[in-house]
Design a protein around this motif. Structure first.
Motif, PDB file in Angstrom:
ATOM      1  N   ASP A 214     -18.497  11.859   4.996  1.00 35.03           N
ATOM      2  CA  ASP A 214     -17.620  13.012   5.195  1.00 35.03           C
ATOM      3  C   ASP A 214     -16.417  12.583   6.016  1.00 35.03           C
ATOM      4  OD1 ASP A 214     -16.711  15.606   4.987  1.00 35.03           O
ATOM      5  OD2 ASP A 214     -18.266  16.495   6.239  1.00 35.03           O
ATOM      6  N   ALA A 215     -15.352  13.373   5.942  1.00 36.60           N
ATOM      7  CA  ALA A 215     -14.161  13.205   6.765  1.00 36.60           C
ATOM      8  C   ALA A 215     -13.714  14.598   7.173  1.00 36.60           C
ATOM      9  CB  ALA A 215     -13.060  12.496   5.985  1.00 36.60           C
ATOM     10  N   ILE A 216     -13.307  14.728   8.420  1.00 32.54           N
ATOM     11  CA  ILE A 216     -12.860  16.025   8.928  1.00 32.54           C
ATOM     12  C   ILE A 216     -11.515  15.841   9.617  1.00 32.54           C
ATOM     13  CG2 ILE A 216     -13.362  17.966  10.462  1.00 32.54           C
ATOM     14  CD1 ILE A 216     -16.229  15.791   9.626  1.00 32.54           C
ATOM     15  N   ARG A 217     -10.504  16.592   9.159  1.00 37.57           N
ATOM     16  CA  ARG A 217      -9.208  16.574   9.841  1.00 37.57           C
ATOM     17  C   ARG A 217      -9.345  17.490  11.054  1.00 37.57           C
ATOM     18  NH1 ARG A 217      -4.345  15.380   7.316  1.00 37.57           N
ATOM     19  NH2 ARG A 217      -5.309  15.958   5.331  1.00 37.57           N
ATOM     20  N   ILE A 218      -9.216  16.937  12.226  1.00 40.35           N
ATOM     21  CA  ILE A 218      -9.437  17.691  13.463  1.00 40.35           C
ATOM     22  C   ILE A 218      -8.475  18.867  13.578  1.00 40.35           C
ATOM     23  CG2 ILE A 218      -9.326  17.558  15.985  1.00 40.35           C
ATOM     24  CD1 ILE A 218     -10.385  14.657  15.692  1.00 40.35           C
ATOM     25  N   ARG A 219      -7.200  18.653  13.245  1.00 38.16           N
ATOM     26  CA  ARG A 219      -6.187  19.703  13.413  1.00 38.16           C
ATOM     27  C   ARG A 219      -6.485  20.949  12.604  1.00 38.16           C
ATOM     28  NH1 ARG A 219      -1.830  20.609  10.217  1.00 38.16           N
ATOM     29  NH2 ARG A 219      -2.019  18.552   9.263  1.00 38.16           N
ATOM     30  N   THR A 220      -6.969  20.802  11.344  1.00 39.59           N
ATOM     31  CA  THR A 220      -7.134  21.956  10.458  1.00 39.59           C
ATOM     32  C   THR A 220      -8.587  22.289  10.126  1.00 39.59           C
ATOM     33  OG1 THR A 220      -7.041  20.590   8.477  1.00 39.59           O
ATOM     34  CG2 THR A 220      -4.927  21.449   9.337  1.00 39.59           C
TER      35      THR A 220
ATOM     36  N   LEU B  33       0.838  -1.204   0.000  1.00 38.23           N
ATOM     37  CA  LEU B  33       0.000   0.000   0.000  1.00 38.23           C
ATOM     38  C   LEU B  33       0.875   1.257   0.000  1.00 38.23           C
ATOM     39  CD1 LEU B  33      -2.782  -1.066   2.510  1.00 38.23           C
ATOM     40  CD2 LEU B  33      -3.138  -0.499   0.098  1.00 38.23           C
ATOM     41  N   ARG B  34       1.917   1.244   0.817  1.00 39.44           N
ATOM     42  CA  ARG B  34       2.827   2.390   0.879  1.00 39.44           C
ATOM     43  C   ARG B  34       3.483   2.626  -0.485  1.00 39.44           C
ATOM     44  NH1 ARG B  34       5.368   1.543   5.597  1.00 39.44           N
ATOM     45  NH2 ARG B  34       6.571  -0.137   4.673  1.00 39.44           N
ATOM     46  N   GLN B  35       3.831   1.554  -1.194  1.00 34.32           N
ATOM     47  CA  GLN B  35       4.483   1.680  -2.504  1.00 34.32           C
ATOM     48  C   GLN B  35       3.570   2.325  -3.547  1.00 34.32           C
ATOM     49  OE1 GLN B  35       5.898  -2.245  -3.508  1.00 34.32           O
ATOM     50  NE2 GLN B  35       7.599  -2.115  -2.070  1.00 34.32           N
ATOM     51  N   VAL B  36       2.246   2.194  -3.390  1.00 37.80           N
ATOM     52  CA  VAL B  36       1.325   2.833  -4.343  1.00 37.80           C
ATOM     53  C   VAL B  36       0.788   4.160  -3.814  1.00 37.80           C
ATOM     54  CG1 VAL B  36       0.696   0.668  -5.459  1.00 37.80           C
ATOM     55  CG2 VAL B  36      -0.736   1.550  -3.590  1.00 37.80           C
ATOM     56  N   GLY B  37       1.364   4.656  -2.704  1.00 36.26           N
ATOM     57  CA  GLY B  37       1.010   5.977  -2.203  1.00 36.26           C
ATOM     58  C   GLY B  37      -0.108   6.018  -1.189  1.00 36.26           C
ATOM     59  N   ILE B  38      -0.537   4.867  -0.694  1.00 39.98           N
ATOM     60  CA  ILE B  38      -1.584   4.834   0.335  1.00 39.98           C
ATOM     61  C   ILE B  38      -0.907   4.539   1.669  1.00 39.98           C
ATOM     62  CG2 ILE B  38      -3.722   3.742   1.114  1.00 39.98           C
ATOM     63  CD1 ILE B  38      -4.017   5.278  -1.538  1.00 39.98           C
ATOM     64  N   VAL B  39      -0.665   5.583   2.454  1.00 37.23           N
ATOM     65  CA  VAL B  39       0.028   5.439   3.728  1.00 37.23           C
ATOM     66  C   VAL B  39      -0.933   5.428   4.911  1.00 37.23           C
ATOM     67  CG1 VAL B  39       1.754   6.488   5.243  1.00 37.23           C
ATOM     68  CG2 VAL B  39       2.127   6.450   2.766  1.00 37.23           C
ATOM     69  N   PRO B  40      -1.954   6.326   4.939  1.00 40.55           N
ATOM     70  CA  PRO B  40      -2.823   6.352   6.116  1.00 40.55           C
ATOM     71  C   PRO B  40      -3.671   5.086   6.206  1.00 40.55           C
ATOM     72  CG  PRO B  40      -3.115   8.335   4.755  1.00 40.55           C
ATOM     73  CD  PRO B  40      -2.304   7.361   3.971  1.00 40.55           C
TER      74      PRO B  40
ATOM     75  N   ASN C 211     -12.336  15.113   0.687  1.00 44.28           N
ATOM     76  CA  ASN C 211     -11.095  14.551   0.145  1.00 44.28           C
ATOM     77  C   ASN C 211      -9.851  15.257   0.672  1.00 44.28           C
ATOM     78  OD1 ASN C 211     -12.219  12.495  -1.393  1.00 44.28           O
ATOM     79  ND2 ASN C 211     -12.432  13.784  -3.199  1.00 44.28           N
ATOM     80  N   GLU C 212      -9.945  16.559   0.933  1.00 44.50           N
ATOM     81  CA  GLU C 212      -8.779  17.316   1.437  1.00 44.50           C
ATOM     82  C   GLU C 212      -8.343  16.816   2.799  1.00 44.50           C
ATOM     83  OE1 GLU C 212     -11.542  18.987   0.118  1.00 44.50           O
ATOM     84  OE2 GLU C 212     -10.503  19.047  -1.810  1.00 44.50           O
ATOM     85  N   ALA C 213      -9.225  16.188   3.549  1.00 44.19           N
ATOM     86  CA  ALA C 213      -8.883  15.704   4.882  1.00 44.19           C
ATOM     87  C   ALA C 213      -8.226  14.336   4.867  1.00 44.19           C
ATOM     88  CB  ALA C 213     -10.149  15.643   5.744  1.00 44.19           C
ATOM     89  N   LEU C 214      -8.154  13.696   3.708  1.00 47.65           N
ATOM     90  CA  LEU C 214      -7.686  12.312   3.678  1.00 47.65           C
ATOM     91  C   LEU C 214      -6.174  12.175   3.645  1.00 47.65           C
ATOM     92  CD1 LEU C 214     -10.319  10.615   1.362  1.00 47.65           C
ATOM     93  CD2 LEU C 214     -10.229  10.729   3.849  1.00 47.65           C
ATOM     94  N   TYR C 215      -5.531  12.596   2.577  1.00 45.13           N
ATOM     95  CA  TYR C 215      -4.082  12.426   2.455  1.00 45.13           C
ATOM     96  C   TYR C 215      -3.509  13.380   1.452  1.00 45.13           C
ATOM     97  CZ  TYR C 215      -6.166   8.927  -0.746  1.00 45.13           C
ATOM     98  OH  TYR C 215      -6.960   8.260  -1.634  1.00 45.13           O
TER      99      TYR C 215
ATOM    100  N   VAL D  51     -10.422   6.189   1.538  1.00 42.58           N
ATOM    101  CA  VAL D  51      -9.726   6.669   0.342  1.00 42.58           C
ATOM    102  C   VAL D  51     -10.659   7.466  -0.554  1.00 42.58           C
ATOM    103  CG1 VAL D  51      -8.061   4.777   0.328  1.00 42.58           C
ATOM    104  CG2 VAL D  51     -10.193   4.540  -0.936  1.00 42.58           C
ATOM    105  N   LYS D  52     -10.042   8.229  -1.431  1.00 39.37           N
ATOM    106  CA  LYS D  52     -10.799   8.909  -2.482  1.00 39.37           C
ATOM    107  C   LYS D  52     -11.386   7.849  -3.403  1.00 39.37           C
ATOM    108  CE  LYS D  52      -7.528  12.701  -2.221  1.00 39.37           C
ATOM    109  NZ  LYS D  52      -6.427  13.419  -2.867  1.00 39.37           N
ATOM    110  N   ASP D  53     -12.531   8.149  -3.999  1.00 40.39           N
ATOM    111  CA  ASP D  53     -13.201   7.186  -4.878  1.00 40.39           C
ATOM    112  C   ASP D  53     -12.259   6.635  -5.949  1.00 40.39           C
ATOM    113  OD1 ASP D  53     -15.585   7.403  -3.498  1.00 40.39           O
ATOM    114  OD2 ASP D  53     -16.490   8.808  -4.918  1.00 40.39           O
TER     115      ASP D  53
END
Length: 105
Positions: A90-96, A20-27, A101-105, A57-59
């Protein structure tokens, strides 16, 4: 956005995580679980150790994630696990406070 949940054998976890990390999916979130499917050879009330992965993940990335899990967790024998894909509203990045989609990665 979609949530990909995978229940896999524990000994496949490091390989799946690395791929997963090799294809850019880290979280991702992962934790040990116990469960069973319909495989034979296991007494009906015994639970087997597995790992559960949760990845939002994004669609556009869903098939990439599913393919990586399939290629790295499939042995072809009973007990390989399951993958579930569900919508995420929905997804919400708590810090920001970023949403969607902007909250994902």
């Amino acid at each position: 956005m979609k949530k990909v949940e995978a229940i896999i054998r524990g000994n496949d976890f490091d390989r799946v995580k690395s791929a997963l990390r090799q294809v850019g999916i880290v979280p991702l979130t992962a934790y040990p679980v116990q469960g069973r499917g319909v495989q034979g050879g296991v007494p009906p009330y015994d639970l087997l150790p597995k790992m559960k992965l949760e990845i939002v993940v994004k669609d556009k990335d869903v098939e990439k994630v599913v393919d990586v899990i399939l290629k790295n967790a499939r042995s072809g024998t009973p007990g390989d696990g399951k993958i579930f894909v569900t919508p995420v509203e929905d997804a919400i990045r708590i810090r920001t406070g970023e949403r969607g989609n902007e909250a994902l990665y």
